[in-house]
Design an enzyme around this catalytic site. Structure first.
Site, short mmCIF file in Angstrom:
data_model
loop_
_atom_site.label_atom_id
_atom_site.label_comp_id
_atom_site.label_asym_id
_atom_site.label_seq_id
_atom_site.Cartn_x
_atom_site.Cartn_y
_atom_site.Cartn_z
N ARG A 35 0.41 -1.47 0.06
CA ARG A 35 -0.26 0.51 0.25
C ARG A 35 0.66 1.31 0.33
O ARG A 35 0.21 1.69 -0.70
CB ARG A 35 -0.64 0.01 1.38
N LYS A 196 -18.13 -16.21 2.73
CA LYS A 196 -19.41 -15.96 2.69
C LYS A 196 -20.00 -15.58 1.99
O LYS A 196 -19.97 -14.32 1.33
CB LYS A 196 -19.82 -15.18 4.32
N GLY A 349 -8.52 -8.37 -0.30
CA GLY A 349 -7.31 -7.85 1.22
C GLY A 349 -7.17 -9.29 0.91
O GLY A 349 -5.69 -9.70 0.10
N GLY A 372 -13.02 -3.79 1.33
CA GLY A 372 -14.76 -3.46 1.05
C GLY A 372 -14.59 -2.07 -0.23
O GLY A 372 -15.89 -2.03 -0.43
P1 ADP Z 1 -10.87 -11.69 0.77
O1 ADP Z 1 -10.04 -10.62 1.42
O2 ADP Z 1 -10.29 -11.19 -0.43
O3 ADP Z 1 -12.36 -10.88 -0.61
P2 ADP Z 1 -12.43 -13.67 1.62
O4 ADP Z 1 -12.37 -12.67 3.32
O5 ADP Z 1 -14.26 -12.95 1.35
O6 ADP Z 1 -11.19 -12.41 0.73
O7 ADP Z 1 -12.16 -15.07 2.24
C1 ADP Z 1 -10.96 -14.72 2.74
C2 ADP Z 1 -10.91 -15.95 3.77
O8 ADP Z 1 -12.31 -16.97 3.43
C3 ADP Z 1 -9.73 -17.05 3.97
O9 ADP Z 1 -9.38 -16.48 4.89
C4 ADP Z 1 -9.80 -18.40 2.99
O10 ADP Z 1 -8.58 -18.97 4.58
C5 ADP Z 1 -11.29 -18.60 3.71
N1 ADP Z 1 -11.57 -19.75 2.59
C6 ADP Z 1 -11.46 -19.78 1.71
N2 ADP Z 1 -11.98 -20.86 1.19
C7 ADP Z 1 -12.22 -21.39 2.49
C8 ADP Z 1 -12.75 -22.61 2.61
N3 ADP Z 1 -12.89 -23.91 2.52
N4 ADP Z 1 -13.43 -23.33 3.99
C9 ADP Z 1 -12.84 -22.46 5.32
N5 ADP Z 1 -12.65 -21.10 4.88
C10 ADP Z 1 -12.30 -20.78 3.72
MG MG Z 2 -10.96 -10.58 3.26
#
Ligand code: ADP
Ligand code: MG
Length: 390
Positions: A35, A196, A349, A372
């Site tokens: 960053r 989620k 992130g 976000g």
């Molecule tokens: P980003 O920050 O890129 O938007 P998210 O915060 O939505 O991504 O999701 C990232 C998290 O999701 C990671 O910590 C990862 O461990 C978790 N994750 C991904 N797939 C699984 C899974 N099948 N079971 C549990 N956790 C998962």
């Molecule tokens: Mg995340």
């Protein structure tokens, strides 16, 4: 949106630049300077133009003036990168800070202390916004990662400084993401993963209308699989998310994009580095097991779709990539995105962290610094930090 190019002469003027220096620290040093490096083009250009720079950022979520969340380590790293001293102000606002800002010569850089040391920051407090505005002849917002928040150092101060523009990073972030939404080279493929469905429902809905293909991975696939009648074992799968997934699947025929789900999985007996892991050539997760990654056939199928895309937007890891046994799917997708001939945009992130971990951060067209903010822009929400610049 007015930008740096629209600014007149800034020689000798005090330019307050909102940057996003919310970086991970490790033992009092910057652990990842992505960053900080992303803000360099704006900082360097303003220094070249003779501006007296006052930088402001938040770092973490201090409850008090916790010294462990001081921006001093960030100032040290920035100083190395620009090969010039970067002074840390004795606070965020106040007489001592104003005095430090007055002492700046053209091209000099002062970094205010963590703006969240002031409780008024997140409340968009008018007094704090006034005090910040008093440090500035010109306001430049380059903090895309904070643009979805109406805080004193983003929205409030912008309202109070007549001369206000977007920095080069903010401009590139917004233009790139709007380009994906409004005028993408087709086919547009959206790869969505992460934890989620409810976190990303607005993004899924938007891409249902604008993308050609959506590839679903990560824990996010289990609500969809559950809605289709598969057993998900102990996989992450909230009941509310199953309802959302069911609605998305049922509205499928009216959507532009086809929605692809995994065809195989990697499962583990628990969420741990030393878990027992095995490939499951199917989608019914047995009791006592959890789905922690997409399987190799899925990774290969997704890779083919990504290779044929005109534009790829990727958000959210394909599995629990932090754990070595479950990093394969995310690595394969990251490599496919990095190798794809089309325009490739990555946001989020954890997705950014995954790309960095695999050494592929420089191999995509655009790696967004916003989590976000990226998602809210894609969802079609107005970003207060950007609105305030108009
Ligand atoms: P980003 O920050 O890129 O938007 P998210 O915060 O939505 O991504 O999701 C990232 C998290 O999701 C990671 O910590 C990862 O461990 C978790 N994750 C991904 N797939 C699984 C899974 N099948 N079971 C549990 N956790 C998962
Ligand atoms: Mg995340």
């Amino acid at each position: 949106m007015r930008t740096l190019r629209d600014l007149g002469d800034v020689n000798g003027k005090r330019v307050l630049v909102r940057v996003d220096f919310n970086v991970p620290l490790d033992d009092g040093a910057v652990a990842d300077d992505m960053r900080i490096r992303a803000a360099l083009p704006t900082i360097e250009e303003l220094r070249r133009r003779g501006a007296r720079l006052v930088l402001v950022s938040h770092l973490g979520r201090p409850k008090d003036r916790e010294p462990s969340l001081s921006l001093a380590p960030v100032a040290a790293r920035l100083g190395e990168l620009i090969e010039a001293p970067v002074r840390v102000a004795p606070g965020v606002v106040g007489d001592d800070v104003s005095a430090a800002a007055d002492e700046l010569g053209p091209g000099d850089v002062l970094l205010l202390e963590n703006v969240r040391y002031e409780p008024g920051e997140t409340k968009n407090d008018p007094e704090l916004a006034d005090a910040l505005a008093s440090l500035a002849d010109v306001y430049v917002d380059d903090a895309f990662g904070a643009a979805h928040r109406a805080h004193a150092s983003t929205e409030g101060v912008a309202q109070r400084v007549p001369e206000r523009v977007a920095g080069l990073l903010l401009e590139r972030e917004v233009n790139t993401l709007m380009g994906v939404l409004e005028n993408p080279a087709r086919p547009l493929v959206s790869v969505l993963g992460g934890a989620k469905v409810s976190d990303k429902i607005g993004v899924i809905d938007r891409f249902r209308e604008s993308a050609d293909t959506i590839l679903i991975g990560g824990a996010m696939c289990f609500p969809f699989l559950a809605a289709q009648g598969h057993s998900v074992g102990d996989s992450l799968c909230a009941a509310d998310d199953v309802e959302l997934a069911r609605r998305i699947l049922e509205s499928g025929s009216s959507a532009r994009a086809s929605l692809e789900l995994p065809v195989d999985l990697v499962i583990g007996d628990r969420f741990a580095e030393d878990a027992t892991a095995r490939e499951l050539d199917g989608l019914d997760v047995p009791d006592g097991w959890m789905g922690l990654d997409i399987g190799p056939r899925t990774a290969s199928l997704y890779g083919d779709v990504i290779a044929a895309a005109g534009t790829v937007f990727w958000n959210g890891p394909m599995g629990a990539f932090e754990l070595a046994p479950f990093a394969g799917g995310t690595r394969a997708v990251a490599e496919a995105v990095a190798a794809a001939p089309g325009t490739t945009v990555v946001g989020g992130g954890d997705s950014a962290a995954a790309l960095e971990r695999f050494g592929l951060a420089d191999s995509v067209t655009h790696l967004s610094t916003g989590g976000g903010a990226t998602l809210e822009l894609i969802e079609g929400k107005a970003l207060p930090g950007v609105e305030a610049l108009s």
